[in-house]
Write an enzyme that holds these catalytic residues in place. Structure first.
Site, PDB file in Angstrom:
ATOM      1  N   SER A 151       6.341 -26.415  -8.763  1.00  0.00           N
ATOM      2  CA  SER A 151       5.087 -26.574  -8.009  1.00  0.00           C
ATOM      3  C   SER A 151       4.592 -28.018  -8.099  1.00  0.00           C
ATOM      4  CB  SER A 151       4.047 -25.560  -8.496  1.00  0.00           C
ATOM      5  OG  SER A 151       2.947 -25.494  -7.613  1.00  0.00           O
ATOM      6  N   HIS A 268       0.993 -20.638  -3.112  1.00  0.00           N
ATOM      7  CA  HIS A 268       2.322 -20.414  -2.524  1.00  0.00           C
ATOM      8  C   HIS A 268       2.371 -19.153  -1.666  1.00  0.00           C
ATOM      9  CE1 HIS A 268       3.581 -23.800  -4.877  1.00  0.00           C
ATOM     10  NE2 HIS A 268       3.150 -23.213  -5.975  1.00  0.00           N
TER      11      HIS A 268
END
Length: 377
Positions: A151, A268
């Site tokens: 991430s 996400h």
């Protein structure tokens, strides 16, 4: 906001480049091409390193950069004595507008845990850990052929690879974190860490959770896999009621464990759609170069090819699942009997090492964590 901040970011670029931001931790800038030139990308993590030569995989290294959730109060304390680290935190203070070092060392924990603070904190601490690795084991930096970040960790991996400067990447992380925080406040949502039995069907479970939400009056509910961590390890994210349904029905769904993560939103997933434009805009305005080593994208687990690919994938990453398990397979896949590279987790926590162990036990035998707290660990 972006235009008014460009001045300080640009003025810090010369400093950030002195901080080895073509590849932090490597004071010898001569081994990296200038921004105007590009080193050839290796064909794979340990394949050709130049025409007609092959490098022994056991003489190569891979760096893994952690993401949000790995942070803890006290991180960075063991790094301050290493070159450039205090300067890196000073640059961060100017870009962020607050004392990041104090927040990392002293907290309070609830402030450090906030998305807007924790993403820059993990980013800076991880690159500071590279400085330590360079001092204690310079060969690990010199022989690095691949990097990946989870991430927000992907930004640190890209800085390390020479694709972005430290200062500009930190500014992009700041914009990203603020946009994600804002998006997470639009609807009650969250993330659930799930370990399932072999027969668990995660996508079908998400469909059931969305049907439940519709029955509760939620229009267009969101519930989807947000991260592929390791075999039978997933993070599922979406509307809060959908996650409640999954927890309440975890046994029926063949989940061994379903644990809420201490984050404020459904990262996400499509609930982050409103965060994409601010990130896209800032990435248009910062300099992005082709990575000088293989860097693997969270979006599909494949390596980045060029500048526009980096910009596209970083934006897409916000609303796409993190395919970490797939990236690890790409990095460590090799023919039987072939040696594995040394792997270093640079940053707070050891979660990526734990995932590597579950994905590839042989690769994990060459794993080490670069400590970010005490100097002697």
């Amino acid at each position: 906001m972006l235009v008014s901040s460009r001045g300080p970011v640009r003025s810090l670029l010369s400093l950030s480049r002195r901080l080895s931001t073509s590849q932090p931790g490597s004071p010898d800038a001569s081994r990296h091409p200038s921004p105007e030139t590009h080193a050839p990308l290796p064909d794979s993590d340990v394949k050709q390193q130049g025409r007609g030569t092959r490098k022994d995989p056991s003489d190569c290294s891979v760096l893994l950069f952690p993401g949000q959730g790995s942070q803890f109060v006290g991180m960075g304390r063991g790094l301050l004595k290493y070159p450039n680290v205090k300067e890196m935190f000073a640059v961060a203070h100017k870009i962020l507008g607050y004392d990041l070092l104090s927040l990392c060392l002293q907290g309070p924990e609830e402030e450090l845990r906030k998305t807007v603070h924790c993403q820059p904190a993990v980013f800076v601490t991880s690159l500071a850990a590279v400085e330590r690795l360079n001092q204690e084991n310079p060969k690990a930096i010199e022989t690095c052929v691949a990097a990946a970040g989870f991430s927000v960790g992907e930004f640190a991996a890209l800085v390390f690879s020479g694709a972005m400067s430290y200062a500009e990447a930190l500014f992009a992380v700041k914009v990203r974190a603020e946009a994600m925080q804002k998006a997470s406040e639009l609807v009650p949502s969250g993330m659930l860490s799930v370990i399932g039995r072999p027969q668990a069907q995660y996508k079908h479970a998400c469909v059931q959770a969305k049907e439940y939400c519709k029955s509760q009056g939620i229009e267009e509910p969101v519930c989807s896999v947000a991260s592929y961590l390791f075999p039978d390890g997933r993070v599922i994210a979406g509307h809060r009621k959908a996650l409640d349904f999954l927890q309440q029905n975890s046994r029926h769904l063949h989940f061994i464990r379903a644990t809420p993560l201490p984050v404020s939103g459904a990262f996400h997933t499509e609930l982050m759609e409103s965060a994409t434009e601010p990130l896209r805009e800032v990435l248009r305005q910062v300099e992005v170069r082709r990575p000088e080593i293989n860097v693997y994208s969270n979006v599909d687990g494949k390596r980045y090819m060029n500048e526009s690919h980096v910009r596209r994938q970083l934006v897409k990453q916000l609303v796409s699942p993190v395919k970490w398990e797939q990236a690890l397979h790409e990095i460590y896949e090799r023919t039987q009997g072939k040696k594995f590279p040394h792997t270093y987790e640079v940053g707070p926590g050891k979660q990526l090492g734990s995932m590597l162990q579950k994905c590839n036990r042989k690769a994990f035998t060459n794993y080490a964590h670069v400590e970010v707290t005490t100097s002697e660990d």
